[in-house]
Design an enzyme around this catalytic site. Structure first.
Site, short mmCIF file in Angstrom:
data_model
loop_
_atom_site.label_atom_id
_atom_site.label_comp_id
_atom_site.label_asym_id
_atom_site.label_seq_id
_atom_site.Cartn_x
_atom_site.Cartn_y
_atom_site.Cartn_z
CG HIS A 15 -1.90 1.14 1.24
ND1 HIS A 15 -3.24 0.95 1.40
CD2 HIS A 15 -1.74 2.48 1.08
CE1 HIS A 15 -3.87 2.12 1.35
NE2 HIS A 15 -2.97 3.07 1.17
CG HIS A 17 -0.77 7.12 -1.11
ND1 HIS A 17 -1.99 7.30 -1.71
CD2 HIS A 17 -1.01 6.42 0.03
CE1 HIS A 17 -2.94 6.74 -0.97
NE2 HIS A 17 -2.38 6.19 0.09
NE ARG A 19 0.85 12.13 -2.18
CZ ARG A 19 -0.18 11.64 -1.51
NH1 ARG A 19 -1.13 10.94 -2.13
NH2 ARG A 19 -0.27 11.81 -0.21
CG ASN A 43 -4.91 8.68 -3.43
OD1 ASN A 43 -3.89 8.12 -3.79
ND2 ASN A 43 -4.99 9.33 -2.28
CE LYS A 101 -7.84 2.13 -0.70
NZ LYS A 101 -6.81 3.12 -0.44
CG HIS A 138 -9.98 4.64 3.13
ND1 HIS A 138 -8.79 5.30 3.23
CD2 HIS A 138 -10.74 5.09 4.16
CE1 HIS A 138 -8.83 6.13 4.27
NE2 HIS A 138 -10.01 6.02 4.85
CG HIS A 176 -4.99 2.30 5.65
ND1 HIS A 176 -6.34 2.27 5.90
CD2 HIS A 176 -4.84 3.00 4.49
CE1 HIS A 176 -6.97 2.91 4.94
NE2 HIS A 176 -6.09 3.35 4.07
CG LEU A 221 -7.72 10.68 7.40
CD1 LEU A 221 -8.46 11.46 6.33
CD2 LEU A 221 -8.59 10.53 8.65
CG ASP A 249 -1.65 4.84 3.90
OD1 ASP A 249 -1.67 5.26 2.74
OD2 ASP A 249 -2.47 5.21 4.77
CG HIS A 253 0.21 15.27 1.96
ND1 HIS A 253 -0.70 15.56 0.97
CD2 HIS A 253 -0.24 14.14 2.55
CE1 HIS A 253 -1.67 14.66 0.98
NE2 HIS A 253 -1.41 13.78 1.93
CB ALA A 265 -4.89 12.78 6.06
C1 NCD Z 1 -3.52 9.16 1.91
C2 NCD Z 1 -3.03 10.19 0.90
O1 NCD Z 1 -2.54 11.23 1.31
O2 NCD Z 1 -3.12 9.92 -0.31
N1 NCD Z 1 -3.51 9.74 3.22
C3 NCD Z 1 -3.46 9.08 4.39
O3 NCD Z 1 -3.55 9.72 5.43
N2 NCD Z 1 -3.31 7.79 4.44
C4 NCD Z 1 -4.87 8.68 1.50
C5 NCD Z 1 -5.30 7.45 2.24
O4 NCD Z 1 -4.74 6.37 2.07
O5 NCD Z 1 -6.25 7.57 3.04
ZN ZN Z 2 -3.35 5.08 1.50
#
Ligand code: NCD
Ligand code: ZN
Length: 346
Positions: A15, A17, A19, A43, A101, A138, A176, A221, A249, A253, A265
């Protein structure tokens, strides 16, 4: 006697991200230094809703990867109210989409296009069951009347129980997990139901959100929960059960978007994730079970081969940088400025 050196099958991150655009090359190296493969979350803005978009995103990831890294992005599609069974079949036929997802609309970062009502997604979910494409959840409700700390438990009670019954062959991953409710549900569910566990949910309880002041870099989150939930997660992750596997996860950011009046988040854990998982497993006296959790249970669930290479962790403390480069900004990693007990050898 405590070990000072741990050699294990190269792990994967189930899992992640990463970007898009300029940020890609800044974060991919942190994952590629350790993990052979990662399930890449869809996402983006706009979300990765089709196989064509997943193919293009995959190409951008591979182009941004450091040349020496042999990293395989495992792509996912973003489920919407309008995902068609045909798109699901195309996903199953292509080589690079490994899951779909589900985000409840409005639950988290870039989830505006998420599912408004699971009933609307039923044709797609039935097609996924038919072609055996896993559903990644999620698992939180978005109902404003439900306390934010209860949203995972209420999702399980209101939706997940039913989903598992109504789709008796669909493979699902509750992503998560953050509560003992989730651990209990997944443990009691059929083998086709599994869960990923992040390192920050294993390390931190909700006091870490307010430790001497508001701590935006611990805001993610689903939220980190009470100590008793953290302990249940540690017990599950270190139990040896094949239902629980590693998913960081890691969700980068820019610093300013976290340290803000309305902060985003997401915890950026890729730069030290495996080292921190090792700390958690060692603290329970179960370091020998890290390999199953990090390198075996995930590929077994996804029906992919386990990696052939290995990584080596040595007990050799190091300091995490306060900030790292991130596009035209910087990013604050998990445990910024702190010490980590284990080091990943090159
Ligand atoms: C994730 C994100 O920023 O893309 N943020 C997070 O707090 N985990 C989105 C997600 O997995 O909820
Ligand atoms: Zn995530």
């Amino acid at each position: 006697m405590a070990t000072d050196r741990l050699v294990m099958t190269r792990p994967d991150d189930w899992h992640l991200h990463v970007r898009d655009g300029e940020a890609l090359s800044d974060v991919l190296g942190a994952t590629g230094r350790c993990f052979a493969r990662a399930i890449v979350m869809p996402n983006l803005k706009p979300p990765v809703t089709t196989v064509a978009r997943a193919a293009a995103y995959r190409d951008r990831i591979l182009a941004a990867m450091p040349a020496e890294a042999a990293f395989e992005p495992l792509m996912t599609l973003y489920l919407t109210d309008n995902t068609t069974p045909d798109e699901i079949r195309r996903a199953a036929e292509c080589e690079f989409v490994h899951a779909v997802k589900y985000y409840p609309a409005g639950a988290t970062t870039n989830s505006d296009s998420g599912v408004t009502d699971l009933a609307r997604a039923m044709p797609a979910l039935e097609a996924m069951q038919e072609v055996d494409l896993p559903l990644l959840l999620h698992g939180e409700v978005t109902d404003g009347e439900i306390d934010v700390f209860d949203r995972e438990a209420v999702f399980i009670e209101r939706h997940l129980d039913r989903l598992v019954r109504d789709l008796p062959e669909l493979r699902m991953v509750l992503e998560h997990v953050t509560t003992s409710d989730a651990v209990d549900f997944v443990s009691a569910a059929p083998d086709r139901v599994a869960a990923t566990v992040t390192v920050h949910h294993l390390m931190l309880n909700r006091n870490a959100l307010f430790d001497g002041g508001l701590r935006p870099h611990h805001y993610c989150l689903p939220l980190i929960k009470r100590e008793r939930h953290r302990r249940a997660l540690v017990e599950a992750a270190t139990s040896g059960s094949p239902k629980f596997f590693l998913g960081t996860d890691s969700a980068p950011h820019p610093k300013g978007a976290k340290e803000s009046d309305c902060g985003c988040a997401g915890v950026f854990s890729a730069p030290n994730a495996i080292e921190l998982y090792a700390e958690v497993f060692e603290a329970t006296g179960r370091l020998d079970r890290l390999e199953g959790f990090a390198s075996h249970h995930g590929p077994d669930f996804y029906r992919l081969p386990r990696n052939r290479g290995t990584i080596t962790l040595t007990r050799s403390p190091w300091s995490v940088p306060e900030e790292l480069p991130f596009a035209d900004s910087t990013i604050v990693p998990l445990r910024a400025g702190g010490r980590v007990a284990w080091r990943l050898e090159d």
